[in-house]
Scaffold this motif. Structure first.
Motif, PDB file in Angstrom:
ATOM      1  N   PHE A 175      86.734  12.097 155.694  1.00  0.00           N
ATOM      2  CA  PHE A 175      86.361  13.618 156.218  1.00  0.00           C
ATOM      3  C   PHE A 175      85.637  13.606 157.466  1.00  0.00           C
ATOM      4  CE2 PHE A 175      87.421  14.291 151.743  1.00  0.00           C
ATOM      5  CZ  PHE A 175      88.036  15.189 151.679  1.00  0.00           C
ATOM      6  N   VAL A 176      84.805  12.507 157.845  1.00  0.00           N
ATOM      7  CA  VAL A 176      83.874  12.407 158.771  1.00  0.00           C
ATOM      8  C   VAL A 176      84.441  12.292 160.268  1.00  0.00           C
ATOM      9  CG1 VAL A 176      81.540  11.383 159.502  1.00  0.00           C
ATOM     10  CG2 VAL A 176      82.133  11.492 157.137  1.00  0.00           C
ATOM     11  N   ARG A 177      83.962  12.934 161.005  1.00  0.00           N
ATOM     12  CA  ARG A 177      84.276  12.687 162.544  1.00  0.00           C
ATOM     13  C   ARG A 177      83.529  11.573 163.129  1.00  0.00           C
ATOM     14  NH1 ARG A 177      80.085  13.290 165.818  1.00  0.00           N
ATOM     15  NH2 ARG A 177      78.550  14.674 165.184  1.00  0.00           N
ATOM     16  N   THR A 178      84.377  10.735 164.126  1.00  0.00           N
ATOM     17  CA  THR A 178      83.709   9.599 164.560  1.00  0.00           C
ATOM     18  C   THR A 178      82.175  10.015 165.400  1.00  0.00           C
ATOM     19  OG1 THR A 178      85.954   8.590 165.074  1.00  0.00           O
ATOM     20  CG2 THR A 178      84.044   7.545 166.431  1.00  0.00           C
ATOM     21  N   GLY A 179      81.311   9.309 165.084  1.00  0.00           N
ATOM     22  CA  GLY A 179      79.970   9.676 165.388  1.00  0.00           C
ATOM     23  C   GLY A 179      79.148  10.396 164.404  1.00  0.00           C
ATOM     24  N   GLY A 180      79.918  10.798 163.314  1.00  0.00           N
ATOM     25  CA  GLY A 180      79.210  11.812 162.199  1.00  0.00           C
ATOM     26  C   GLY A 180      78.632  10.668 161.143  1.00  0.00           C
ATOM     27  N   THR A 181      78.107  11.364 160.161  1.00  0.00           N
ATOM     28  CA  THR A 181      77.502  10.507 159.061  1.00  0.00           C
ATOM     29  C   THR A 181      77.819  10.753 157.843  1.00  0.00           C
ATOM     30  OG1 THR A 181      75.701  10.397 160.881  1.00  0.00           O
ATOM     31  CG2 THR A 181      75.072   9.678 158.309  1.00  0.00           C
ATOM     32  N   LEU A 182      78.070   9.792 156.718  1.00  0.00           N
ATOM     33  CA  LEU A 182      77.994   9.864 155.254  1.00  0.00           C
ATOM     34  C   LEU A 182      76.667   9.945 154.990  1.00  0.00           C
ATOM     35  CD1 LEU A 182      79.074  10.166 152.417  1.00  0.00           C
ATOM     36  CD2 LEU A 182      79.426   7.690 152.552  1.00  0.00           C
ATOM     37  N   LEU A 183      76.057  10.774 153.974  1.00  0.00           N
ATOM     38  CA  LEU A 183      74.846  10.570 153.118  1.00  0.00           C
ATOM     39  C   LEU A 183      75.322  10.504 151.700  1.00  0.00           C
ATOM     40  CD1 LEU A 183      72.581  13.219 155.098  1.00  0.00           C
ATOM     41  CD2 LEU A 183      72.697  10.662 155.388  1.00  0.00           C
ATOM     42  N   ALA A 184      74.989   9.296 151.129  1.00  0.00           N
ATOM     43  CA  ALA A 184      75.229   9.148 149.584  1.00  0.00           C
ATOM     44  C   ALA A 184      73.879   9.208 148.772  1.00  0.00           C
ATOM     45  CB  ALA A 184      76.070   7.872 149.073  1.00  0.00           C
ATOM     46  N   LEU A 185      73.580  10.097 148.020  1.00  0.00           N
ATOM     47  CA  LEU A 185      72.418  10.102 146.912  1.00  0.00           C
ATOM     48  C   LEU A 185      72.485   9.264 145.868  1.00  0.00           C
ATOM     49  CD1 LEU A 185      72.702  13.100 148.660  1.00  0.00           C
ATOM     50  CD2 LEU A 185      71.268  13.588 147.092  1.00  0.00           C
ATOM     51  N   LYS A 186      71.741   8.185 145.959  1.00  0.00           N
ATOM     52  CA  LYS A 186      71.763   7.155 144.787  1.00  0.00           C
ATOM     53  C   LYS A 186      70.586   6.880 144.104  1.00  0.00           C
ATOM     54  CE  LYS A 186      76.166   6.178 145.513  1.00  0.00           C
ATOM     55  NZ  LYS A 186      77.281   6.065 144.397  1.00  0.00           N
ATOM     56  N   ARG A 188      68.084   4.467 141.227  1.00  0.00           N
ATOM     57  CA  ARG A 188      67.377   3.140 141.654  1.00  0.00           C
ATOM     58  C   ARG A 188      68.145   1.804 141.981  1.00  0.00           C
ATOM     59  NH1 ARG A 188      65.028   3.228 135.432  1.00  0.00           N
ATOM     60  NH2 ARG A 188      64.637   5.268 136.145  1.00  0.00           N
ATOM     61  N   ALA A 189      69.538   1.789 141.445  1.00  0.00           N
ATOM     62  CA  ALA A 189      70.254   0.594 141.923  1.00  0.00           C
ATOM     63  C   ALA A 189      71.135   0.689 143.280  1.00  0.00           C
ATOM     64  CB  ALA A 189      71.374   0.435 140.645  1.00  0.00           C
ATOM     65  N   TYR A 190      70.231   1.347 143.995  1.00  0.00           N
ATOM     66  CA  TYR A 190      70.940   1.678 145.390  1.00  0.00           C
ATOM     67  C   TYR A 190      71.003   0.331 146.158  1.00  0.00           C
ATOM     68  CZ  TYR A 190      66.193   1.355 147.295  1.00  0.00           C
ATOM     69  OH  TYR A 190      64.884   1.006 147.741  1.00  0.00           O
ATOM     70  N   ALA A 191      70.125  -0.676 146.086  1.00  0.00           N
ATOM     71  CA  ALA A 191      70.487  -1.886 146.861  1.00  0.00           C
ATOM     72  C   ALA A 191      71.700  -2.783 146.571  1.00  0.00           C
ATOM     73  CB  ALA A 191      68.919  -2.827 146.766  1.00  0.00           C
ATOM     74  N   ALA A 192      71.986  -2.811 145.329  1.00  0.00           N
ATOM     75  CA  ALA A 192      73.311  -3.238 144.958  1.00  0.00           C
ATOM     76  C   ALA A 192      74.250  -2.595 145.293  1.00  0.00           C
ATOM     77  CB  ALA A 192      73.206  -3.480 143.318  1.00  0.00           C
ATOM     78  N   ALA A 211      69.413   2.214 154.115  1.00  0.00           N
ATOM     79  CA  ALA A 211      68.790   2.815 153.057  1.00  0.00           C
ATOM     80  C   ALA A 211      67.537   3.739 153.257  1.00  0.00           C
ATOM     81  CB  ALA A 211      68.669   1.907 151.767  1.00  0.00           C
ATOM     82  N   ARG A 212      67.443   4.969 152.895  1.00  0.00           N
ATOM     83  CA  ARG A 212      65.953   5.478 152.953  1.00  0.00           C
ATOM     84  C   ARG A 212      65.575   5.748 151.624  1.00  0.00           C
ATOM     85  NH1 ARG A 212      64.947  11.117 153.264  1.00  0.00           N
ATOM     86  NH2 ARG A 212      67.001  11.424 153.969  1.00  0.00           N
ATOM     87  N   PRO A 213      64.604   5.023 151.049  1.00  0.00           N
ATOM     88  CA  PRO A 213      64.074   5.300 149.835  1.00  0.00           C
ATOM     89  C   PRO A 213      63.172   6.583 149.588  1.00  0.00           C
ATOM     90  CG  PRO A 213      63.522   3.158 150.595  1.00  0.00           C
ATOM     91  CD  PRO A 213      63.926   3.938 151.838  1.00  0.00           C
ATOM     92  N   VAL A 214      63.487   7.212 148.558  1.00  0.00           N
ATOM     93  CA  VAL A 214      62.786   8.487 148.386  1.00  0.00           C
ATOM     94  C   VAL A 214      62.204   8.882 147.081  1.00  0.00           C
ATOM     95  CG1 VAL A 214      64.309   9.898 149.999  1.00  0.00           C
ATOM     96  CG2 VAL A 214      65.043   9.895 147.623  1.00  0.00           C
ATOM     97  N   ARG A 215      61.260   9.564 146.855  1.00  0.00           N
ATOM     98  CA  ARG A 215      60.664   9.572 145.466  1.00  0.00           C
ATOM     99  C   ARG A 215      60.396  11.096 144.957  1.00  0.00           C
ATOM    100  NH1 ARG A 215      57.935   5.653 142.819  1.00  0.00           N
ATOM    101  NH2 ARG A 215      57.260   3.659 144.086  1.00  0.00           N
ATOM    102  N   ILE A 225      68.528   7.390 149.963  1.00  0.00           N
ATOM    103  CA  ILE A 225      69.774   8.052 150.469  1.00  0.00           C
ATOM    104  C   ILE A 225      70.219   6.826 151.335  1.00  0.00           C
ATOM    105  CG2 ILE A 225      70.595   9.743 152.054  1.00  0.00           C
ATOM    106  CD1 ILE A 225      68.913  10.776 149.859  1.00  0.00           C
ATOM    107  N   LEU A 226      71.576   6.734 151.072  1.00  0.00           N
ATOM    108  CA  LEU A 226      72.218   5.422 151.774  1.00  0.00           C
ATOM    109  C   LEU A 226      73.261   6.496 153.004  1.00  0.00           C
ATOM    110  CD1 LEU A 226      73.716   3.225 148.933  1.00  0.00           C
ATOM    111  CD2 LEU A 226      71.594   3.131 150.253  1.00  0.00           C
TER     112      LEU A 226
END
Length: 251
Positions: A175-186, A188-192, A211-215, A225-226
Motif C-alpha cells: 500500500f505504501v508509495r516508494t519513499g513512504g513509511t510503514l509504522l507497526a505498533l508492537k 514488548r517482544a518487538y526486538a524479536a 525501533a522507537r521504544p515507547v512507554r 513503533i517499528l
C-alpha cells in the motif's frame, strides 16, 4: 445538580478527565475539542461492544491509555507533517487510525477492515466524531493491495495487533508509495519481531527496520513503533493470495 462549568474540569466526564491527565503525562497536547471527540468514540465503542466483540478493554483507563494514547504513540511530527495520506490496515475498532485522524486532521485517513460489521461501527464513529478526513473500506488487505487505487498510494501505513511482522509487512508494504513509511505498533517482544521481519522487508521493497521504544503512562512495559521505509516498489507477486501470508510467512 448541574456543575459549574467554569470550574476547571467540572464539565468533564470521568473518561475525559482520565484522558486529559494521561495524555499530558505522555507529552501529548490534546485540545478540549479532541478530548470531546474521543469521548464520543468511547461512548460508541462501549455501546457497540455490547452487540459485537470490538475489544476486551472497556474500562475508562484502558480505553484512554491502552487504546487512544497507545495509538497516538505512532505519531511522529517529522513523518506526519509532510504526509497527506494514511491507511490503517486491519483497523479493527479503528485503532490506531481514528486517534491519528483526530490528532493529524490534515491527513486523509483510510480505515480498512475485512469484517463488514466492524466497518459499520467505524462509519458511524467517524460520522459522530465529525471526522471529515476519514473513509472506511470493507476489504481484505491481500485483495485491496492489488487494486490500482490502493497499491503504492499511501504516504504512511499503520497497523496494530494484526499479525507478526513478516506477515504484516506483506499485508501493508504494497500500500505504501516508494519513499513512504510503514509504522507497526508492537508490544514488548518487538526486538524479536524486528529481527524476524528483516528478510520480508527486503523482499517487499522495504529498507532497514528501526525501533522507537515507547512507554504508556501508568504502565511498566516497554513497547515500540517499528518503522520501515519503502525503498523500492513491491514486486508484482505480492501480496500473495488471501490466507497465504499467514500460513507461509516470508523468511
Amino acid at each position: 445538580a448541574v456543575k459549574d462549568k467554569s470550574e476547571k474540569g467540572a464539565s468533564m466526564t470521568p473518561f475525559e478527565e482520565i484522558l486529559a491527565v494521561r495524555a499530558a503525562e505522555a507529552g501529548l497536547a490534546l485540545t478540549a475539542a479532541q478530548i470531546e471527540q474521543f469521548a464520543v468514540y468511547n461512548r460508541l465503542l462501549i455501546a457497540w461492544n455490547e452487540r459485537m466483540n470490538l475489544t476486551a478493554l472497556t474500562a475508562p483507563e484502558d480505553v484512554a491509555v491502552k487504546h487512544i494514547i497507545d495509538s497516538l504513540t505512532a505519531y511522529d511530527a517529522k513523518l506526519f507533517a509532510p504526509a497527506r495520506t494514511l491507511i490503517d490496515v486491519g483497523t479493527g475498532a479503528g485503532l490506531p487510525g481514528i486517534p491519528l485522524a483526530v490528532y493529524a486532521p490534515q491527513i486523509e485517513v483510510t480505515l480498512m477492515d475485512a469484517l463488514g460489521k466492524r466497518v459499520k461501527f467505524l462509519t458511524e464513529a467517524a460520522a459522530a466524531m465529525e471526522l471529515r478526513n476519514v473513509r472506511c473500506i470493507h476489504a481484505r488487505a491481500e485483495e485491496a493491495a492489488r487494486r490500482p487505487e490502493h497499491r503504492a498510494r499511501y504516504d504512511i501505513a499503520v497497523s496494530r495487533a494484526v499479525a507478526r511482522l513478516p506477515v504484516l509487512l506483506e499485508y501493508t508494504l504494497p500500500f505504501v508509495r516508494t519513499g513512504g513509511t510503514l509504522l507497526a505498533l508492537k508490544g514488548r517482544a518487538y526486538a524479536a519481531e524486528q529481527a524476524e521481519g528483516k528478510r520480508a522487508a527486503e523482499i517487499l521493497g522495504g529498507g532497514a527496520i528501526s525501533a522507537r521504544p515507547v512507554r504508556l503512562p501508568g504502565l511498566d512495559d516497554v513497547r515500540a513503533i517499528l518503522a520501515v521505509t519503502k525503498e523500492r516498489p513491491t514486486p508484482k507477486g505480492y501480496p500473495r493470495r488471501a490466507g497465504l501470508p499467514e500460513r507461509a510467512p516470508l523468511k
